[in-house]
Design a protein around this motif. Sequence first.
Motif, PDB file in Angstrom:
ATOM      1  N   PRO A 197       5.442 -17.094 -87.474  1.00 31.65           N
ATOM      2  CA  PRO A 197       5.263 -17.882 -86.248  1.00 31.65           C
ATOM      3  C   PRO A 197       5.698 -19.328 -86.444  1.00 31.65           C
ATOM      4  N   PHE A 198       6.274 -19.906 -85.402  1.00 30.78           N
ATOM      5  CA  PHE A 198       6.713 -21.295 -85.458  1.00 30.78           C
ATOM      6  C   PHE A 198       5.489 -22.197 -85.387  1.00 30.78           C
ATOM      7  N   ASN A 199       5.242 -22.965 -86.463  1.00 32.40           N
ATOM      8  CA  ASN A 199       4.055 -23.822 -86.560  1.00 32.40           C
ATOM      9  C   ASN A 199       4.516 -25.238 -86.878  1.00 32.40           C
ATOM     10  N   LEU A 200       4.482 -26.103 -85.876  1.00 31.86           N
ATOM     11  CA  LEU A 200       4.972 -27.464 -86.039  1.00 31.86           C
ATOM     12  C   LEU A 200       4.109 -28.265 -87.021  1.00 31.86           C
ATOM     13  N   GLY A 201       2.774 -28.041 -86.983  1.00 28.32           N
ATOM     14  CA  GLY A 201       1.877 -28.751 -87.893  1.00 28.32           C
ATOM     15  C   GLY A 201       2.167 -28.414 -89.346  1.00 28.32           C
ATOM     16  N   PHE A 202       2.360 -27.122 -89.621  1.00 27.90           N
ATOM     17  CA  PHE A 202       2.678 -26.692 -90.982  1.00 27.90           C
ATOM     18  C   PHE A 202       4.005 -27.279 -91.431  1.00 27.90           C
ATOM     19  N   LEU A 203       4.946 -27.375 -90.494  1.00 29.03           N
ATOM     20  CA  LEU A 203       6.267 -27.912 -90.799  1.00 29.03           C
ATOM     21  C   LEU A 203       6.178 -29.373 -91.257  1.00 29.03           C
ATOM     22  N   PHE A 204       5.439 -30.188 -90.522  1.00 28.56           N
ATOM     23  CA  PHE A 204       5.299 -31.597 -90.889  1.00 28.56           C
ATOM     24  C   PHE A 204       4.526 -31.758 -92.204  1.00 28.56           C
ATOM     25  N   HIS A 205       3.580 -30.860 -92.447  1.00 31.20           N
ATOM     26  CA  HIS A 205       2.851 -30.883 -93.718  1.00 31.20           C
ATOM     27  C   HIS A 205       3.796 -30.637 -94.894  1.00 31.20           C
ATOM     28  N   GLU A 206       4.723 -29.679 -94.709  1.00 28.90           N
ATOM     29  CA  GLU A 206       5.694 -29.382 -95.757  1.00 28.90           C
ATOM     30  C   GLU A 206       6.673 -30.548 -95.962  1.00 28.90           C
ATOM     31  N   PHE A 207       7.038 -31.205 -94.856  1.00 31.84           N
ATOM     32  CA  PHE A 207       7.926 -32.368 -94.976  1.00 31.84           C
ATOM     33  C   PHE A 207       7.279 -33.464 -95.808  1.00 31.84           C
ATOM     34  N   ARG A 208       6.015 -33.737 -95.518  1.00 30.90           N
ATOM     35  CA  ARG A 208       5.301 -34.777 -96.275  1.00 30.90           C
ATOM     36  C   ARG A 208       5.233 -34.429 -97.751  1.00 30.90           C
ATOM     37  N   ARG A 209       4.966 -33.164 -98.027  1.00 33.62           N
ATOM     38  CA  ARG A 209       4.864 -32.730 -99.419  1.00 33.62           C
ATOM     39  C   ARG A 209       6.199 -32.870-100.148  1.00 33.62           C
ATOM     40  N   MET A 210       7.289 -32.522 -99.467  1.00 34.51           N
ATOM     41  CA  MET A 210       8.610 -32.610-100.099  1.00 34.51           C
ATOM     42  C   MET A 210       9.014 -34.062-100.339  1.00 34.51           C
ATOM     43  N   ASP A 215      11.540 -36.008-107.450  1.00 33.44           N
ATOM     44  CA  ASP A 215      12.800 -35.325-107.740  1.00 33.44           C
ATOM     45  C   ASP A 215      13.542 -34.986-106.447  1.00 33.44           C
ATOM     46  N   PHE A 216      12.808 -34.480-105.465  1.00 31.24           N
ATOM     47  CA  PHE A 216      13.431 -34.119-104.198  1.00 31.24           C
ATOM     48  C   PHE A 216      13.926 -35.358-103.465  1.00 31.24           C
ATOM     49  N   PHE A 217      13.091 -36.395-103.426  1.00 28.23           N
ATOM     50  CA  PHE A 217      13.431 -37.584-102.651  1.00 28.23           C
ATOM     51  C   PHE A 217      14.672 -38.272-103.208  1.00 28.23           C
ATOM     52  N   TYR A 218      14.695 -38.486-104.538  1.00 29.93           N
ATOM     53  CA  TYR A 218      15.840 -39.185-105.119  1.00 29.93           C
ATOM     54  C   TYR A 218      17.096 -38.310-105.122  1.00 29.93           C
ATOM     55  N   GLY A 219      16.922 -37.005-105.264  1.00 36.44           N
ATOM     56  CA  GLY A 219      18.066 -36.103-105.157  1.00 36.44           C
ATOM     57  C   GLY A 219      18.673 -36.157-103.764  1.00 36.44           C
ATOM     58  N   MET A 220      17.800 -36.148-102.758  1.00 36.67           N
ATOM     59  CA  MET A 220      18.253 -36.241-101.373  1.00 36.67           C
ATOM     60  C   MET A 220      18.964 -37.578-101.122  1.00 36.67           C
ATOM     61  N   LEU A 221      18.425 -38.648-101.696  1.00 37.33           N
ATOM     62  CA  LEU A 221      19.026 -39.972-101.537  1.00 37.33           C
ATOM     63  C   LEU A 221      20.417 -40.023-102.154  1.00 37.33           C
TER      64      LEU A 221
END
Length: 282
Positions: A197-210, A215-221
């Motif tokens: 199911p599409f869950n917007l709250g869960f999505l934003f929670h995962e974004f914050r965690r990532m 490692d993810f943030f600087y790799g993305m940068l």
Amino acid sequence: MLNKKLKSSNKAIATILAFSVIPISGLATDIYLPSMPEMASELHLPETKIQLTLSLFLISYGLAQFFAGAVVDAFGRSKVSRISLFLFIFSFWWTAQTENIYVIYLMRIVQGILSGFAVVSKRAYFVDVYEGEQRKHFLSIMTIVWSLAPIVAPFIGGYLQSNFGWQSNFIALSVYCALVLVFELIFSGETLTKKSPFNLGFLFHEFRRMFKAPDFFYGMLMCGISYGLVMFYNLCGPFIIEHRLGFSAITTGYVSLLMGFAWMCGGFLGKFLIKKAFLPKI
């Protein structure tokens, strides 16, 4: 028709079709690069307004990918891909038929969003269908295939511009999407076995965690800055080559061809070093 499952006998053809959708974002950004100076002249607009067509596409493309994964998990890879291709046909055609820059802006935003959904759905296809080393193999090939668009698109776009004008680039994209959609309807199918199911709250929670993971943030940068350098050329290069230096759109295509070839070499190098340790590679 949209919900039929992928037949095992069509797996090879469906994989080729997935590879044909992956470069759509690169095609949509690079094919009309040699035409940008001519667009500015024909539409009687400053360079900055034409450059904004590329910026709007990239922004909408990037933002769409934040939600695309959750959408294809909820509604299916095949359905999202086919609807995107269907809407691509009309949006590219409409772009070619109008001289209103604000309609072009709207279409470029729509195309950026559709690119995000189409590309993510096909990336998910490889995760669904293949496992282990086979999955790694196809995902690395996917990167190389994606890099083909910056190589061939400006090269083709330069000749289209010289012979048929800037509108022909978008008509060519419309025809390309129509052909891929026809084969998708015949040979491809749904690969998602269990929808989420599409869950917007869960999505934003995962974004914050990532984003909190260094490692993810600087790799993305790093990836963002590297890709930004390429886009800097895409925005300025055609105007410098054609308006300042006086060369043709075909020359712009050849210059972009060289840069695209370098990008592809990087893809092959990355595939060759895929089993090497991460930090030494960096």
